[in-house]
Design an enzyme around this catalytic site. Sequence first.
Site, short mmCIF file in Angstrom:
data_model
loop_
_atom_site.label_atom_id
_atom_site.label_comp_id
_atom_site.label_asym_id
_atom_site.label_seq_id
_atom_site.Cartn_x
_atom_site.Cartn_y
_atom_site.Cartn_z
N HIS A 1 -10.82 -3.67 -2.57
CA HIS A 1 -10.77 -4.89 -3.39
C HIS A 1 -12.17 -5.30 -3.88
CE1 HIS A 1 -6.69 -4.90 -2.21
NE2 HIS A 1 -6.78 -5.60 -1.11
N THR B 1 -3.60 2.20 2.40
CA THR B 1 -3.90 3.53 1.87
C THR B 1 -5.33 3.92 2.21
OG1 THR B 1 -2.36 3.09 0.06
CG2 THR B 1 -3.85 4.96 -0.20
N ALA B 2 -6.22 2.94 2.28
CA ALA B 2 -7.62 3.22 2.64
C ALA B 2 -7.70 3.89 4.01
CB ALA B 2 -8.43 1.92 2.63
N SER C 1 0.85 -1.18 0.00
CA SER C 1 0.00 0.00 0.00
C SER C 1 0.89 1.24 0.00
CB SER C 1 -0.88 0.03 1.25
OG SER C 1 -1.75 -1.07 1.30
#
Length: 272
Positions: A145, A107-108, A57
């Site tokens: 995802h 990153t989320a 990420s």
Amino acid sequence: MEALALGYSPCPNDTFIFYALAHGRVESPVPLEPVLEDVETLNRWALEGRLPLTKLSYAAYGRVRDRYVALRSGGALGRGVGPLLVARRPLPRLEGARVAIPGRNTTAFLLLSLYAQGFHPVEVRYDQILPLVAQGEVEAGLIIHESRFTYPKYGLAKVADLGEWWEEETGLPLPLGAILARRDLGEGLILELDRAVRRSLEYALAHPEEALDYMKAHAKELSEEVIWAHVRTYVNGFSLDVGEEGERAVARLFAEAEARGLVPPSAAPLFL
């Protein structure tokens, strides 16, 4: 020659990109040994420098820039690709809410931390988030995802699209993940590996159906429709080469994160 460990996730975009390398359809400068793990596991391993070549990420990359460098190929950036915040009912504010997240190094989670404050993160594996939200164990879930395509099946509604928010704030594509090489591999080998990753993706784009069984063998969601939707969403021109616009997007993400104290500063080049 000893095989070099290559870490990537079992998600369809990664198995699509690496199908040809994993099955000897394209040339590699060194033998590669695929290691398939959840991206948050790969993120944690990178903090230890465990794998020489790995998907990561961008949020985790921000913490290991002195040890790793990003390849130009194989990453996930783009528009309309961001994580979603979902809930069973409208959620006017996140303050005080329990939010299931797919990992603190994703990153989320970095985006959510830039977007809102005062929520209580509940860290679980990404494919467990939708059931937790549907069962009422948390007020909201941060999904990535395949979950981006399947959340309506759980009776959930979108509260926010963090990719859309990022694009409106910056005018730039959203950086999600990259393929990183440990800098101690040396610039020459890293450049050769970058070209090999690009060849692997080019092969998959030219022979997409050939990669399907490999993707289905590892995907959490086996529907071919969902698998191909996943590939179409996360594999694009930025996956072939991050490009100048992609580089600016990554630099902007790190600048925003550094300003909030979410990642440490680094002077190391982001890409070779």
